[in-house]
Motif scaffolding. Structure first.
Motif, PDB file in Angstrom:
ATOM      1  N   GLU A 118       0.808  -1.219   0.000  1.00 55.76           N
ATOM      2  CA  GLU A 118       0.000   0.000   0.000  1.00 55.76           C
ATOM      3  C   GLU A 118       0.843   1.272   0.000  1.00 55.76           C
ATOM      4  OE1 GLU A 118      -4.054  -1.673   2.193  1.00 55.76           O
ATOM      5  OE2 GLU A 118      -2.576  -0.556   3.371  1.00 55.76           O
ATOM      6  N   HIS A 119       2.112   1.154   0.417  1.00 60.14           N
ATOM      7  CA  HIS A 119       2.971   2.334   0.468  1.00 60.14           C
ATOM      8  C   HIS A 119       4.063   2.305  -0.597  1.00 60.14           C
ATOM      9  CE1 HIS A 119       0.932   2.493   4.353  1.00 60.14           C
ATOM     10  NE2 HIS A 119       1.204   3.788   4.353  1.00 60.14           N
ATOM     11  N   GLY A 120       3.935   1.421  -1.553  1.00 59.31           N
ATOM     12  CA  GLY A 120       4.788   1.467  -2.741  1.00 59.31           C
ATOM     13  C   GLY A 120       6.221   1.021  -2.581  1.00 59.31           C
ATOM     14  N   PHE A 121       6.502   0.120  -1.640  1.00 60.52           N
ATOM     15  CA  PHE A 121       7.861  -0.387  -1.481  1.00 60.52           C
ATOM     16  C   PHE A 121       8.118  -1.512  -2.485  1.00 60.52           C
ATOM     17  CE2 PHE A 121       7.117   1.666   2.549  1.00 60.52           C
ATOM     18  CZ  PHE A 121       8.341   2.268   2.821  1.00 60.52           C
ATOM     19  N   ALA A 122       9.341  -1.571  -2.985  1.00 58.08           N
ATOM     20  CA  ALA A 122       9.700  -2.598  -3.966  1.00 58.08           C
ATOM     21  C   ALA A 122       9.949  -3.944  -3.305  1.00 58.08           C
ATOM     22  CB  ALA A 122      10.941  -2.178  -4.750  1.00 58.08           C
ATOM     23  N   ALA A 123      10.421  -3.922  -2.057  1.00 55.72           N
ATOM     24  CA  ALA A 123      10.766  -5.176  -1.379  1.00 55.72           C
ATOM     25  C   ALA A 123      10.520  -5.051   0.115  1.00 55.72           C
ATOM     26  CB  ALA A 123      12.228  -5.545  -1.647  1.00 55.72           C
ATOM     27  N   MET A 124      10.216  -6.197   0.718  1.00 60.40           N
ATOM     28  CA  MET A 124      10.022  -6.309   2.164  1.00 60.40           C
ATOM     29  C   MET A 124      11.169  -7.155   2.708  1.00 60.40           C
ATOM     30  SD  MET A 124       7.843  -5.723   4.718  1.00 60.40           S
ATOM     31  CE  MET A 124       8.940  -5.766   6.131  1.00 60.40           C
ATOM     32  N   ALA A 125      12.031  -6.566   3.535  1.00 59.87           N
ATOM     33  CA  ALA A 125      13.213  -7.261   4.057  1.00 59.87           C
ATOM     34  C   ALA A 125      13.019  -7.657   5.510  1.00 59.87           C
ATOM     35  CB  ALA A 125      14.443  -6.372   3.922  1.00 59.87           C
ATOM     36  N   THR A 126      13.384  -8.880   5.841  1.00 61.65           N
ATOM     37  CA  THR A 126      13.313  -9.372   7.218  1.00 61.65           C
ATOM     38  C   THR A 126      14.701  -9.816   7.679  1.00 61.65           C
ATOM     39  OG1 THR A 126      12.741 -11.607   6.449  1.00 61.65           O
ATOM     40  CG2 THR A 126      10.920 -10.124   7.003  1.00 61.65           C
TER      41      THR A 126
END
Length: 303
Positions: A146-154
């Protein structure tokens, strides 16, 4: 022992690499391992915005810090689970950590979505860690999309990945063995998921925090007792102690040889999914698992 790079006295011994480093050279080693993982597994580029899941523990804080050092465009997100005497102090700790470093932090409160974990725990008859994990994954992905991030890093590290691989191997779960890896490509409403610390152990992330002056949250979640991965990690730690490099070989050889062998049985992308009738995000049924848990929690509260 002397530092392999500069010849000064080594303060960090890494038996799995047959070497040791002084603090300065170890920090360079750590950054290089993260950069190599990002490049090798095509996680993200310098022009892409990356959202980092931050719990307050050493791995997530180390990840946020090192990605900033490497020059990537990163912001943090923290999930406030609404657990009494636990969530509030952890949240305050994370907020202060990010404020002191000028780091953008977003906070998602599950209670506002009807999913405070104590209420969920009373409503469901499944292990709470499993349900909590489902809720956090949902909100990490949802917020990133929803906030336009290209990747989610954990901040999953080598110990985490090896333990997960071990558990999947014990079950010979071909669907998950074929899909496990440091990068899960994005598709539709799913944002790309990445694990830049996959080449580094818990000990190495702890050493990175120590030498970088990063104080992290130590207290465990009050609901985490009995998690199966804990015993798996202990077993793998014993193997690593007697045969340094075992975890790296186990994981890296799986990625090279094992995962391709299970490709035919892997779950196809994200499977056949439809939009959840309540939240609109992908679901295997009419209503997604998180929305079903919300229904159960609301029902238990009215009973």
């Amino acid at each position: 022992m002397k530092c392999r790079r500069c010849g000064e006295v080594a303060q960090v011994a890494l038996p799995s690499h047959h070497t040791g480093f002084c603090p300065t050279c170890f920090l360079d080693f750590f950054r290089a391992q993260v950069a190599r993982a990002i490049r090798r597994h095509r996680m993200f580029g310098p022009d892409e915005r990356v959202l980092v899941a931050v719990s307050g523990g050493k791995d997530s804080l180390a990840l946020l810090h090192v990605l900033g050092e490497l020059g990537y465009q990163v912001e943090a997100v923290h999930i406030d689970l609404g657990i009494p005497d636990s969530s509030a102090p952890v949240r305050a700790f994370v907020e202060e950590f990010c404020r002191a470093r000028g780091q953008v932090l977003h906070v998602v409160e599950t209670a506002k979505d009807g999913l405070a974990i104590p209420d969920v725990k009373r409503a469901v008859r499944r292990p709470i860690c499993s349900v909590c994990g489902k809720i956090k994954r949902h909100w990490f992905n949802r917020f990133a999309f929803e906030h336009g991030f290209a990747a989610m890093a954990t901040g999953h590290n080598l110990d985490d990945e090896a333990a997960r691989l071990f558990a999947n191997t014990l079950r010979w779960d071909g669907a998950y063995l074929g899909g496990q890896g440091p990068t899960l490509p994005g598709e539709g409403l799913f944002v790309r998921k990445v694990k830049p610390l996959c080449r580094l152990t818990e000990f190495e992330t702890a050493a990175y925090c120590f030498f970088s002056g990063i104080t992290h949250w130590h207290a465990p979640c009050p609901y985490s007792g009995g998690a199966s991965f804990t015993s798996h990690k202990r077993l793998l730690a014993d193997l690593e102690h007697t045969s340094p490099g075992t975890k790296t070989a186990f994981y890296e050889n799986f990625l090279k040889n094992g995962r391709p062998a299970f490709a035919a049985t892997a779950k196809s992308g994200y499977g056949e999914l439809q939009a959840c009738a309540e939240c609109g995000f992908p679901s295997s049924g009419e209503v997604c698992g998180v929305c079903r848990v919300r229904r159960m929690t609301a029902g238990a509260g009215q009973a």
